[in-house]
Design a protein around this motif. Structure first.
Motif, short mmCIF file in Angstrom:
data_model
loop_
_atom_site.label_atom_id
_atom_site.label_comp_id
_atom_site.label_asym_id
_atom_site.label_seq_id
_atom_site.Cartn_x
_atom_site.Cartn_y
_atom_site.Cartn_z
N PHE A 10 0.83 -1.21 0.00
CA PHE A 10 0.00 0.00 0.00
C PHE A 10 0.86 1.26 0.00
O PHE A 10 0.49 2.27 -0.57
N GLU A 13 6.74 4.29 -0.30
CA GLU A 13 7.97 4.89 0.22
C GLU A 13 9.16 3.97 -0.02
O GLU A 13 9.03 2.75 0.04
N PHE A 40 -3.06 1.75 -4.03
CA PHE A 40 -2.81 3.15 -3.64
C PHE A 40 -1.39 3.60 -3.96
O PHE A 40 -0.92 3.38 -5.07
N TRP A 41 -0.66 4.16 -3.00
CA TRP A 41 0.67 4.71 -3.23
C TRP A 41 1.65 3.64 -3.69
O TRP A 41 2.67 3.96 -4.32
N ILE A 60 -5.83 16.67 -10.85
CA ILE A 60 -5.70 16.11 -9.49
C ILE A 60 -4.98 14.76 -9.56
O ILE A 60 -4.10 14.46 -8.76
N GLN A 61 -5.36 13.96 -10.56
CA GLN A 61 -4.69 12.67 -10.72
C GLN A 61 -3.20 12.85 -10.99
O GLN A 61 -2.38 12.11 -10.49
N MET A 63 -1.32 15.16 -9.82
CA MET A 63 -0.68 15.49 -8.56
C MET A 63 -0.43 14.25 -7.70
O MET A 63 0.59 14.14 -7.03
N PHE A 64 -1.40 13.31 -7.73
CA PHE A 64 -1.24 12.09 -6.95
C PHE A 64 -0.26 11.11 -7.62
O PHE A 64 -0.02 10.03 -7.10
N PRO A 73 9.84 8.79 -1.83
CA PRO A 73 10.29 9.45 -0.60
C PRO A 73 10.62 8.42 0.48
O PRO A 73 10.36 7.23 0.32
N THR A 118 -9.22 -0.94 -8.76
CA THR A 118 -9.90 0.22 -8.20
C THR A 118 -8.93 1.39 -8.04
O THR A 118 -9.23 2.52 -8.44
N GLY A 121 -8.03 2.95 -11.28
CA GLY A 121 -9.11 3.81 -11.74
C GLY A 121 -9.07 5.17 -11.07
O GLY A 121 -9.13 6.21 -11.74
N VAL A 122 -8.94 5.19 -9.74
CA VAL A 122 -8.93 6.46 -9.01
C VAL A 122 -7.73 7.31 -9.43
O VAL A 122 -7.84 8.51 -9.65
N LEU A 123 -6.57 6.69 -9.57
CA LEU A 123 -5.36 7.45 -9.89
C LEU A 123 -5.18 7.69 -11.39
O LEU A 123 -4.22 8.34 -11.80
#
Lengths: 156, 156, 156
Positions: A10, A13, A40-41, A60-61, A63-64, A73, A118, A121-123
């Motif tokens: 998830f 880093e 996610f990340w 926005i996508q 930026m993420f 990071p 999922t 899709g969001v990113l």
């Protein structure tokens, strides 16, 4: 039948990615079946560059999506990018494998990469942009099926 | 007998909460028994408002209780609250269920919520304030009993 | 044969360390075999002082070693060290065991501490500096062997 290990990756880093891939490649090298479910990340770890995928994304996508394999990071002492640079120097000097090395090894050891549909899709991550790296695009239920038969399950 | 999954929800961040509830509801929907053990910052996810519980708290406890379901930060790119706002917009636009939706679904699927009594004590959370949401108040040994029989154990 | 629990302690934060040691000591007290594999920032939890180990370290390694048992940050609301101070006060006032207490208890309950050799190398931690505390210095494959037979596996 081989013992299985399944990791939900998830976090995006550098230090956590190194921990995940060290465990995963060591397990695969000692004859375990290993799957990593990127969500996610964690999907940032798979991206060769932050630029290859912008065509499909809104602002926005974008930026993420500022992170990619070589730009991750640290979870602590990031110091605007100075931390990861220092950590990489230190790893090189002490003869430790880099994240990029571990990821090449992971592919050689046939570790299975599953990308969470999922999150993609969001990113705004297209299948094309990750196609070379990922073995499967799937949802949480696919992960759970792998995890149910795994001796070791970790959320990183 | 049903397969079990048990999650320790330690983190109080929007992205991690969404990951936890996505996995939990998907597991419950595919006929697994799911328990979530809320501890430390994870208890913030259960609070409808940061204000309902202040009667029992000292000033330091108030400070540690500034978060509630709709005010959770992101683990990355929080940007003083701009990040979560953007993430929620993005999730809505891409047709993904919100954390609130997932939590309603979790209750319908009979996912068991256990609140860590020790953490409640430290943070000054009264049983009354969480009574409507939580199924059980218990300590670590109660969690371990559930976890021992679970096929999937995650710490999020 | 006893049930086993194995924890990878990657994080070096006060709140996560308390969660890990609460779970570990509770498990050991209820007759489970518990091992903790300390890696990356988690090694900071074991250091009595940030100064005992500097003889072997270069300047970058010194920077990554600024934390020790009594100086751990919080994962949220750290506020340059004010957060941990407030959390410790709150824990004392509500009668909760401190991290130091939990670590003494862990030793009495024979919880096994394994320090990751690779991380020790990168961070410049000598075996001498951790010898009094750690039971074993080992790599990921040693962890995986423990984890394979464990009923509960967590990555914290």
């Amino acid at each position: 039948m081989k013992d299985k290990m399944t990791i939900v990756l998830f976090s995006g880093e550098l230090d956590k990615a190194i921990a995940a891939f060290t465990l995963a490649t060591t397990a695969a090298a000692s004859n375990m079946d290993v799957s990593i479910f990127f969500t996610f990340w964690g999907l940032n770890i798979l991206k060769k560059s932050r630029f290859t995928i912008t065509r499909f994304q809104g602002p926005i996508q974008k930026m993420f999506n500022l992170m990619s394999t070589s730009k991750l990071p640290l979870s602590r002492l990031n110091m605007f990018g100075l931390g990861p640079w220092m950590m990489k120097r230190l790893m090189k000097r002490t003869g430790m494998a880099s994240l990029e090395d571990l990821m090449i090894l992971a592919k050689q050891l046939k570790i299975k990469y599953i990308a969470c549909t999922t999150s993609c899709g969001v990113l705004g991550l297209s299948k094309e942009s990750l196609a070379g790296v990922v073995d499967e695009f799937a949802g949480a239920s696919s992960y759970l099926n792998e995890a149910k038969d795994s001796k070791i399950n970790l959320f990183i």
